[in-house]
Write a protein that holds these residues in place. Structure first.
Motif, short mmCIF file in Angstrom:
data_model
loop_
_atom_site.label_atom_id
_atom_site.label_comp_id
_atom_site.label_asym_id
_atom_site.label_seq_id
_atom_site.Cartn_x
_atom_site.Cartn_y
_atom_site.Cartn_z
N LEU A 37 48.84 30.82 30.60
CA LEU A 37 48.13 30.92 31.88
C LEU A 37 47.84 32.36 32.27
O LEU A 37 47.40 32.63 33.39
N ALA A 38 48.10 33.28 31.37
CA ALA A 38 47.86 34.69 31.67
C ALA A 38 46.37 34.92 31.94
O ALA A 38 45.51 34.31 31.31
N ASP A 39 46.10 35.80 32.90
CA ASP A 39 44.71 36.08 33.25
C ASP A 39 44.48 37.58 33.31
O ASP A 39 45.33 38.38 32.89
N GLU A 40 43.31 37.97 33.82
CA GLU A 40 42.95 39.38 33.89
C GLU A 40 43.97 40.19 34.71
O GLU A 40 44.28 41.34 34.38
N ILE A 41 44.51 39.58 35.75
CA ILE A 41 45.49 40.26 36.60
C ILE A 41 46.74 40.59 35.79
O ILE A 41 47.30 41.69 35.87
N THR A 42 47.18 39.63 34.98
CA THR A 42 48.36 39.83 34.14
C THR A 42 48.14 40.96 33.15
O THR A 42 49.00 41.83 32.97
N ILE A 43 46.98 40.93 32.50
CA ILE A 43 46.67 41.95 31.50
C ILE A 43 46.65 43.34 32.13
O ILE A 43 47.22 44.30 31.62
#
Length: 292
Positions: free
Chosen positions: A45-51
């Motif tokens: 569920l990782a997204d741009e915010i996580t990256i």
């Protein structure tokens, strides 16, 4: 998650990547997974915010731009694998901007420094003969340390004066040997059996008769550099860099040097031309300027 990383490791191993490259990729992924776990997030569920949060963490840790870019490439390729084989439905967006990494100028040794370094091993003992032969081969051929440590007896042909180097992605190249490298290899082969080898195929091995590690070879180089009073910040690639620069300084064409080094891209070889031009300008300046 560990199972997925192990499956991914097998996947990239089948692509013919070098052992060191694979280890770097897996190390990058392990660090990313640790970050995800500490945030109590699901990697699927990782997204741009996580990256971007991960990039921010790396920058706070003073990681180099080149290191961060490599880690992002490792993570991106891992998500592509997960998506390709149905482990996840989406690949997180990698929208980030980092300043371009500066291409560091390789550190090289002068011919005099090379002579001092290669003359340091005590060739009155078997270990010293082995070390001298390894250093001579490194400088004579410009091969990588991993390629040196993977050399087999059947890769060596002293009569025809060449070695066969098996590089990454199964690329093979034939590299000539100079007279000094041949001289010390002949001496080494006479005492090789005294070193207690357990692997009859390997050309070089450590004091326990097993395959030498990169760290083991680095300790050898570092100690001899200290004894030779070489005060430069050298690394495992210094002999390879010096090999390339000295060839170009003595008139070798860049395409031939590219082939000897096993570079797929000429741009990787062209950085040595910059050093060569810089050295020539300095030499001209020293000879011509009245206050040089």
């Amino acid at each position: 998650m560990n199972d997925l990383i192990q499956k991914y490791k097998v996947y990239i191993e089948n692509k013919g990547l070098s052992k060191n490259t694979i280890e770097a990729y897996i190390r990058d992924l392990d660090q990313y997974v640790e970050f995800i776990t500490n945030r109590d997030e699901d990697i699927n569920l990782a997204d741009e915010i996580t990256i971007n949060a991960y990039i921010q963490k790396l920058m706070e840790e003073k990681k180099s731009i080149a290191s961060i870019n490599r880690k992002m490439a490792s993570i991106r390729n891992f998500y592509k694998y997960l998506n390709l084989y149905g482990y996840t439905k989406e690949t997180p967006s990698f929208v980030y901007e980092l300043p371009k990494s500066k291409k560091e100028i390789p550190i090289t040794l002068t011919v005099d420094e090379i002579d001092r370094l290669l003359s340091t091993p005590n060739i009155e003992c078997d270990k010293g003969i082995r070390d001298r032969a390894m250093l001579e081969i490194m400088y004579a051929t410009g091969i990588k340390v991993s390629e040196l440590l993977n050399l087999r007896l059947l890769d060596l042909n002293l009569k025809m004066q060449y070695i066969i180097c098996n590089g990454s992605k199964k690329r093979q190249r034939v590299i000539p040997l100079g007279s000094l490298a041949i001289k010390y290899m002949e001496q080494y082969l006479k005492v090789r059996g005294n070193l207690g080898y357990n692997n009859e195929n390997l050309l070089f091995f450590n004091n326990r008769g097993k395959k030498m590690t990169r760290q083991g070879f680095w300790k050898i180089v570092k100690e001899y550099a200290r004894e030779a009073n070489i005060n430069k910040s050298i690394n495992l690639y210094t002999l390879r860099h010096s090999f390339a620069v000295h060839l170009l300084e003595n008139g070798a064409d860049i395409k031939s040097v590219q082939e000897l080094l096993g570079h797929a891209d000429l741009s990787a070889t062209e950085r040595y031309s910059y050093i060569t031009k810089k050295n020539r300008l300095k030499e001209v300046y020293t000879k011509a300027h009245p206050r040089a």
